[in-house]
Scaffold this motif. Structure first.
Motif, PDB file in Angstrom:
ATOM      1  N   TRP A 189       0.714  -1.164   0.117  1.00  0.00           N
ATOM      2  CA  TRP A 189       0.137  -0.015  -0.098  1.00  0.00           C
ATOM      3  C   TRP A 189       0.900   1.112  -0.014  1.00  0.00           C
ATOM      4  N   LEU A 190       0.499   2.274  -0.750  1.00  0.00           N
ATOM      5  CA  LEU A 190       1.351   3.730  -0.952  1.00  0.00           C
ATOM      6  C   LEU A 190       0.187   4.804  -0.752  1.00  0.00           C
ATOM      7  N   PRO A 191       0.544   5.646   0.109  1.00  0.00           N
ATOM      8  CA  PRO A 191      -0.433   6.721  -0.026  1.00  0.00           C
ATOM      9  C   PRO A 191      -0.711   7.444  -1.188  1.00  0.00           C
ATOM     10  N   GLU A 192       0.604   7.567  -2.254  1.00  0.00           N
ATOM     11  CA  GLU A 192       0.256   7.857  -3.503  1.00  0.00           C
ATOM     12  C   GLU A 192      -0.789   7.443  -4.448  1.00  0.00           C
ATOM     13  N   THR A 193      -1.023   6.119  -4.221  1.00  0.00           N
ATOM     14  CA  THR A 193      -1.983   5.570  -4.922  1.00  0.00           C
ATOM     15  C   THR A 193      -3.498   5.281  -4.108  1.00  0.00           C
ATOM     16  N   GLY A 194      -3.371   5.718  -2.755  1.00  0.00           N
ATOM     17  CA  GLY A 194      -4.777   5.780  -2.117  1.00  0.00           C
ATOM     18  C   GLY A 194      -5.064   4.345  -1.679  1.00  0.00           C
ATOM     19  N   GLY A 195      -4.174   3.411  -1.805  1.00  0.00           N
ATOM     20  CA  GLY A 195      -4.482   2.021  -1.250  1.00  0.00           C
ATOM     21  C   GLY A 195      -3.508   1.129  -1.909  1.00  0.00           C
ATOM     22  N   PRO A 196      -3.767  -0.301  -2.131  1.00  0.00           N
ATOM     23  CA  PRO A 196      -2.993  -1.245  -2.373  1.00  0.00           C
ATOM     24  C   PRO A 196      -2.510  -0.905  -4.076  1.00  0.00           C
ATOM     25  N   VAL A 197      -1.483  -1.175  -4.176  1.00  0.00           N
ATOM     26  CA  VAL A 197      -0.892  -1.019  -5.680  1.00  0.00           C
ATOM     27  C   VAL A 197      -1.084  -2.195  -6.626  1.00  0.00           C
ATOM     28  N   ASP A 198      -1.468  -2.019  -7.805  1.00  0.00           N
ATOM     29  CA  ASP A 198      -1.993  -2.938  -8.679  1.00  0.00           C
ATOM     30  C   ASP A 198      -1.255  -2.424 -10.031  1.00  0.00           C
ATOM     31  N   LEU A 199      -0.248  -3.018 -10.214  1.00  0.00           N
ATOM     32  CA  LEU A 199       0.527  -3.024 -11.709  1.00  0.00           C
ATOM     33  C   LEU A 199      -0.339  -3.295 -12.812  1.00  0.00           C
ATOM     34  N   ASN A 225      -2.979  -2.166 -13.187  1.00  0.00           N
ATOM     35  CA  ASN A 225      -3.933  -0.950 -13.471  1.00  0.00           C
ATOM     36  C   ASN A 225      -2.885   0.108 -14.326  1.00  0.00           C
ATOM     37  N   ARG A 226      -3.197   0.635 -15.509  1.00  0.00           N
ATOM     38  CA  ARG A 226      -2.453   1.338 -16.358  1.00  0.00           C
ATOM     39  C   ARG A 226      -2.316   2.780 -15.532  1.00  0.00           C
ATOM     40  N   ASP A 227      -3.174   3.389 -14.742  1.00  0.00           N
ATOM     41  CA  ASP A 227      -2.914   4.599 -14.011  1.00  0.00           C
ATOM     42  C   ASP A 227      -1.947   4.332 -12.846  1.00  0.00           C
ATOM     43  N   HIS A 228      -1.843   3.194 -12.270  1.00  0.00           N
ATOM     44  CA  HIS A 228      -0.776   2.906 -11.274  1.00  0.00           C
ATOM     45  C   HIS A 228       0.487   2.754 -11.836  1.00  0.00           C
ATOM     46  N   ARG A 229       0.675   2.059 -12.983  1.00  0.00           N
ATOM     47  CA  ARG A 229       1.820   2.114 -13.645  1.00  0.00           C
ATOM     48  C   ARG A 229       2.334   3.368 -14.041  1.00  0.00           C
ATOM     49  N   ALA A 230       1.680   4.251 -14.673  1.00  0.00           N
ATOM     50  CA  ALA A 230       2.187   5.575 -14.975  1.00  0.00           C
ATOM     51  C   ALA A 230       2.480   6.462 -13.664  1.00  0.00           C
ATOM     52  N   LEU A 231       1.857   6.387 -12.691  1.00  0.00           N
ATOM     53  CA  LEU A 231       1.850   7.021 -11.372  1.00  0.00           C
ATOM     54  C   LEU A 231       3.247   6.605 -10.808  1.00  0.00           C
TER      55      LEU A 231
END
Length: 439
Positions: A123-133, A135-141
């Motif tokens: 979990w990261l504060p920047e993703t607002g929860g668990p990271v899911d790679l 997810n295209r938005d998560h990968r870009a972030l």
């Protein structure tokens, strides 16, 4: 978590509803950062993120650890990974206080792969929860976060190096480290930054050490007289002069504290700090930019133990060697003649009872003689002195060739070259005088 526990993992004693998290945070230094405050705000970010999803069951915090160090080599991060991967682990997910505090480069991708293999969420504060790679938005972030983190490291490094270089060149400031043999540290007044000054920080500078400074001056005199490094070391040991590690054991705990060695003696005549100028980064291994190159102060920053003229002369000295008949062979121009073909210094070479100089352009007896190389340069000292003395005399140096001055003429020519900071550049077409590059 018990906020007083600042040395390692801490566990809650309350019943956990939902996911059981392991918190991880980090701070770079303990000297310039408040660990309690840093750990506090990172923990607050993590608690806010996991609220309603579970609770932090255990916490890990590395203090005084650079983000460039891999997780496996960070004490608390390594312990977290060991605990979380054990069969008895009660951890469901890892929550990070801030991405840039935990990761740089490819560290996140490595940890994410590890978490996936062990069935843990990250979990990261920047993703607002668990990271899911997936997810295209998560990968870009995360790609953006990795770039920003690396950029911050490089910018901070560049700023620090550029500042230290400027402080050395413009201010001659002492920036820390062990003082060179022959010097001690003395107070240099309050810190120029008003905030640091109010906190009581003060500057330091180098001053001659009355116990060891005379030995440094003696070493330079011996070197200028043509004595070898081995001879100087032998005389220092015979006289029982304390070596640097013996004279200052607190700053040299990694040394043997026994005797002078060739290396210990050799570095002293080569250190420009003895001229009174401050230096920084002399042994730079990364010259990727101007900020990381060696620096020398533009003005004298502390009392000198040797003049700049003698220091430059000491760099050109090559010790005289006794011949088989016991007499010493002297080469007045040793170190002053450079090859115009390969830029090496010509070797001193005794031939037919007189001093000569030659350059074989790096060829040695360990190489095949048939290997192609430029023709060996060879010149007699007496022939060269006859020509140079006239040139130096024409330029106003007191080096006229009169019969009664013939015996010391070689030494006079060498002294005139050193005084005028010139060297001889010699090739098959002839010779020329060239100014010594002071940079």
């Amino acid at each position: 978590m018990n906020s007083k526990n600042q040395t390692g993992p801490a566990s809650t004693n309350v019943h956990v509803n939902g996911l059981r998290f392991a918190f991880y945070g980090r701070t770079s230094t303990t000297r310039h950062q408040d660990r309690v405050s840093s750990q506090g705000w990172q923990r607050d970010m993590a608690d806010e993120l996991v609220a309603g999803h579970g609770q932090v069951a255990t916490a890990y915090f590395d203090a005084g650890t650079s983000r460039r160090i891999p997780w496996r080599q960070r004490p608390q991060a390594a312990q977290l990974m060991t605990t979380a991967s054990s069969p008895e682990s009660v951890i469901d997910a890892i929550v990070i206080g801030e991405y840039e505090r935990a990761f740089t480069g490819t560290q996140f991708a490595t940890l994410y792969t590890w978490c996936t293999r062990h069935g843990l969420q990250l979990w990261l504060p920047e993703t607002g929860g668990p990271v899911d790679l997936a997810n295209r938005d998560h990968r870009a972030l995360l790609s953006l976060l990795a770039t920003q983190s690396q950029r911050e490291v490089l910018r901070a490094r560049h700023r620090v190096l550029a500042t230290m270089r400027n402080q050395t060149i413009q201010q001659g400031r002492y920036l820390g480290g062990r003082p060179p043999y022959g010097y001690r540290l003395v107070d240099a007044g309050p810190h120029p930054n008003p905030v640091d000054a109010r906190w009581g920080r003060r500057l330091q500078r180098l001053a001659p050490d009355p116990r060891t400074a005379p030995h440094v001056a003696w070493m330079f005199r011996q070197r200028l007289a043509g004595h070898s490094v081995a001879s100087i070391a032998r005389h220092l040991n015979e006289r029982r002069v304390p070596c640097p590690s013996s004279a200052d054991p607190d700053r040299n705990r990694h040394r043997t504290r026994r005797t002078w060695t060739l290396r210990t003696v050799a570095v002293i005549p080569a250190n420009p700090r003895y001229t009174g100028r401050q230096t920084w980064n002399r042994r730079a291994t990364d010259n990727s930019g101007p900020a990381s190159t060696p620096a020398l102060s533009a003005k004298v920053a502390h009392p000198a133990l040797v003049t700049e003229q003698d220091f430059v002369a000491a760099q050109q000295i090559r010790a005289t060697r006794p011949a088989t008949d016991g007499r010493t062979r002297r080469f007045a121009l040793a170190g002053l003649i450079h090859c115009g073909v390969c830029d090496r210094r010509l070797d001193s070479h005794w031939n037919h009872g007189r001093p000569t100089y030659r350059c074989r352009h790096g060829h040695t007896s360990t190489q095949r003689a048939g290997q192609p190389r430029p023709k060996t340069l060879y010149i007699r000292e007496d022939h060269l002195v006859d020509e140079i003395s006239i040139r130096l005399g024409d330029e106003g140096n007191d080096c006229h060739t009169t019969p009664e001055l013939d015996p010391p003429r070689h030494r006079r020519v060498a002294a005139a070259l050193r005084d005028s900071r010139k060297i001889i550049v010699y090739d098959h077409a002839g010779w020329r005088l060239q100014e010594i590059d002071s940079s």
